[in-house]
Scaffold this active site. Structure first.
Site, short mmCIF file in Angstrom:
data_model
loop_
_atom_site.label_atom_id
_atom_site.label_comp_id
_atom_site.label_asym_id
_atom_site.label_seq_id
_atom_site.Cartn_x
_atom_site.Cartn_y
_atom_site.Cartn_z
N ASN A 127 -0.20 4.48 -0.34
CA ASN A 127 -0.80 5.75 0.10
C ASN A 127 -1.49 5.70 1.45
OD1 ASN A 127 -3.00 4.27 -0.54
ND2 ASN A 127 -3.84 5.65 -2.08
N HIS A 147 -5.04 -17.48 -4.53
CA HIS A 147 -5.84 -16.64 -3.62
C HIS A 147 -7.16 -17.30 -3.22
CE1 HIS A 147 -7.32 -16.19 -7.62
NE2 HIS A 147 -8.40 -15.57 -7.19
N ASP A 148 -7.40 -18.53 -3.70
CA ASP A 148 -8.68 -19.19 -3.43
C ASP A 148 -8.57 -20.38 -2.49
OD1 ASP A 148 -10.18 -17.49 -5.03
OD2 ASP A 148 -9.89 -18.70 -6.83
N ASP A 165 -1.87 -1.28 -3.82
CA ASP A 165 -2.22 -0.55 -5.04
C ASP A 165 -1.12 -0.70 -6.11
OD1 ASP A 165 -0.26 1.18 -4.01
OD2 ASP A 165 -1.79 2.23 -2.84
N ASP A 172 -5.95 -10.28 -15.10
CA ASP A 172 -7.02 -11.21 -14.73
C ASP A 172 -8.30 -10.67 -15.36
OD1 ASP A 172 -8.65 -13.02 -13.33
OD2 ASP A 172 -7.27 -12.98 -11.62
N ASP A 189 -3.97 3.97 2.67
CA ASP A 189 -5.41 3.74 2.87
C ASP A 189 -5.72 2.30 3.28
OD1 ASP A 189 -5.07 2.34 0.55
OD2 ASP A 189 -6.58 3.42 -0.62
N GLU A 242 -8.95 -20.49 -16.23
CA GLU A 242 -9.32 -21.20 -14.99
C GLU A 242 -10.46 -22.13 -15.36
OE1 GLU A 242 -10.86 -20.28 -10.48
OE2 GLU A 242 -11.77 -19.28 -12.18
N ASP A 286 -10.89 -15.72 -16.01
CA ASP A 286 -11.55 -16.17 -14.78
C ASP A 286 -12.77 -17.05 -15.10
OD1 ASP A 286 -11.93 -15.86 -11.84
OD2 ASP A 286 -13.83 -15.01 -12.48
N ASP A 300 0.85 -1.20 0.00
CA ASP A 300 0.00 0.00 0.00
C ASP A 300 0.88 1.24 0.00
OD1 ASP A 300 -1.84 1.97 0.44
OD2 ASP A 300 -2.11 1.51 2.57
C1 NOJ Z 1 -12.35 -17.54 -9.53
C2 NOJ Z 1 -11.52 -16.55 -8.78
O1 NOJ Z 1 -10.21 -17.05 -8.65
C3 NOJ Z 1 -12.20 -16.33 -7.44
O2 NOJ Z 1 -11.41 -15.58 -6.57
C4 NOJ Z 1 -13.53 -15.66 -7.70
O3 NOJ Z 1 -14.23 -15.53 -6.49
C5 NOJ Z 1 -14.37 -16.47 -8.69
N1 NOJ Z 1 -13.62 -16.96 -9.81
C6 NOJ Z 1 -15.50 -15.62 -9.23
O4 NOJ Z 1 -14.99 -14.65 -10.10
#
Ligand code: NOJ
Length: 551
Positions: free
Chosen positions: A24, A320-321, A30, A99, A26, A257, A206, A22
């Site tokens: 700035n 990240h999932d 970014d 993405d 907040d 994906e 995605d 980050d």
């Molecule tokens: C896959 C993404 O990796 C995930 O983070 C997102 O919640 C879903 N697709 C919906 O876009």
């Protein structure tokens, strides 16, 4: 015609923008933060970045709900920041993937706002609308079919304005776009071209496995646990069109994906790059308590199918999932450093383009959150509450959230032991990982035994060694704890031998073609390991790993 073949030599760093740096104060990472830290990224040796979604969004799903595709979200910066980042990255030979959220928009997107207002809206057919279906449970009409949303409940929500239902495979605030409508396709292609003109090198697409819905939107078969259709014929048709209209003329890369693929069905996407350059499949996350042999078998299955078909794969252990792989598969407590290094070696010697998810190069494990209140992610929380409503044991449901909840991997990057992990001068949008004072980037610089330094070395090894990128892949071991593979052959042979366990394990190392069958050590993860290894019985320490060559 331009080519996207460079992707096969890439080592990708996945950057979750909100949590990277980050600039700035907040509390939200970014684009300027990425510019500030570009040197830290390139010094690791990666040559491609995947930026998480950066277009304007109400952030119900952290940018995976776009409200303006030709913009940069104000909390992440400006278009000028993005252009500066692209220029600076390219100067450092770093390519940048965007993405691209193609399957759905935000419900706040002006298209959807217009579409929902009336059945006669000009944008009505950009989404899926249907009358409700009467059933025993919904005598006045319920969801039009039995499809499930990933994030709990039905994939349909009734709209107040017209009484019809709209489709969303994810949150109700993420309505699915209707790709059968040629206007939608043309607009999405034009958006992609717009970003390519700005200098983006390619896309991570995605949820692309949901692009094409089966005609007539029939019920999903009763035997499916999650009632949905994925990877349909229409999906392939749309992607072929995308390839011709956008990717080919630009030589742009696209990685899809694609949940629910098998090696055979995945080939439809990737063989001869007819649609995509590669896909993400998630088999490794469905292995219950995986050990060396499960992983080897899985990798072998994909390699065998793909390698003869001019198809290419991705390799990744975290994103990240998911919860972080160190916590799911490794040892995030006592042998953290060695087990993180072990996985680094396995990942970077895999067949297919490796993706490193930010923070794994520090040996980060799960966040150490204690309660649902620590989580921000709506999807994880919805699933948790749904489990409770369905009568699941409360302790179990909580344990599941704490282990697999997506925010585990989204904590602000642990830059230093300063307050807020050195990520922001303000208050971070999500609590930093519990251990940032000891596990952080700053502490690992200049420490030749750090996880970061090991990643740097093994990335370098891959970049310098064609056998590791393109050489054939042969499974060597059937021992339950030994992960051993051969890459390449003859004089260009590299071997990986590692102990996927916290025990001492003895194994029979094959002879090399070198002097007296000995092996030269290219890299190993315990300090003061010897520079060569004798073939025959060797004993590997917990999580010990060697990368070996013949001469
Ligand atoms: C896959 C993404 O990796 C995930 O983070 C997102 O919640 C879903 N697709 C919906 O876009």
């Amino acid at each position: 015609m331009k080519s996207s073949d460079w992707f096969r030599d890439a080592v990708v760093y996945q950057l979750y923008l909100r949590s990277f740096y980050d600039s700035n104060g907040d509390g939200i990472g970014d684009l300027r933060g990425v510019i500030d830290k570009l040197e830290a990224i390139t010094s690791l040796g990666v040559n491609t970045l995947w930026l998480s979604p950066f277009c304007a969004s109400p952030n119900e799903d952290n940018g995976y709900d776009v409200s303006d595709y030709r913009s940069v979200a104000p909390e992440l910066g400006t278009l000028a920041d993005l252009e500066e980042l692209l220029a600076k990255a390219h100067k450092k030979n770093l390519r940048v993937l965007m993405d691209f959220v193609v399957n759905h928009t935000s419900s706040q997107h002006p298209w959807f706002q217009d579409a929902k207002s009336s059945v006669n809206s000009r944008y009505r057919q950009w989404y899926y609308w249907s009358d409700g279906r009467p059933s025993d449970t919904h005598p006045h009409g319920g969801p039009p079919n039995n499809w499930d949303s990933y994030f709990g409940g039905s994939a349909w929500t009734q709209s107040e304005e017209t009484g019809q239902w709209y489709l969303h495979h994810f949150l109700p605030s993420q309505p699915d776009l209707n790709w059968e409508n040629p206007e939608v396709r043309q607009e999405m292609f034009s958006i992609a071209r717009w970003w390519l003109e700005k200098g983006i090198d390619g896309f991570r697409l995605d949820a692309v496995h949901h692009l094409g819905k089966p005609l007539g939107l029939p019920d999903a078969p009763a035997h499916l646990k999650l009632k949905q259709f994925k990877n349909t014929r229409l999906t392939h048709a749309h992607l072929r069109e995308f390839r011709k209209a956008v990717l080919e003329p630009w030589g742009a890369v696209a990685i899809g994906e694609t949940g629910g693929t098998t090696p055979s069905t995945a080939l439809l996407y990737t063989a001869r790059q007819q649609e995509l350059d590669a896909i993400f499949h998630f088999d490794q996350f469905f292995l219950p308590h995986p050990r060396a042999q499960d992983f080897l078998k899985n990798h072998e299955r994909w390699y065998r199918k793909f390698s003869g078909q001019h198809a290419w794969d991705t390799a990744f252990f975290s994103n990240h999932d998911q919860g972080r792989h160190l916590s799911l598969w490794g040892d995030d407590r006592y042998l953290r450093r060695r087990s993180a290094q072990f996985f680094a070696a396995v990942l970077l010697t895999s067949w297919g383009t490796p993706f490193i998810y930010q923070g794994e190069e520090l040996g980060l494990g799960n966040a150490g959150f204690k309660s649902p209140a620590d989580f921000q992610d709506q999807a994880s929380l919805r699933r948790y509450h749904e489990a409770l409503e369905q009568g699941q044991d409360a302790e179990l449901a909580l344990a599941h959230l704490l282990m697999y909840g997506r925010d585990n991997a989204r904590t602000p990057y642990s830059w230093s032991s300063a307050p807020q992990a050195g990520f922001t001068k303000g208050t971070a949008w999500l609590k930093p990982a519990y251990d940032y004072e000891t596990i952080n980037w700053e502490r690992q610089q200049g420490d030749s035994d750090s996880v970061w330094e090991f990643y740097r070395k093994v990335i370098r090894l891959r970049q310098d060694n064609a056998a590791l990128r393109h050489g054939k892949w042969v499974r060597w071991s059937h021992h339950p704890h030994i992960y051993a593979v051969q890459r390449g052959k003859g004089r260009n042979l590299v071997a990986l031998v590692g102990n996927w366990s916290r025990e001492f394990v003895t194994w029979n190392l094959p002879r090399s073609r070198g002097t007296q069958g000995n092996w030269v050590v290219l890299l190993s993860n315990y300090p003061a390991s010897s520079s060569s290894v004798k073939a025959g019985k060797i004993t590997l320490r917990p999580w010990e790993v060697y990368i070996l060559t013949t001469v």
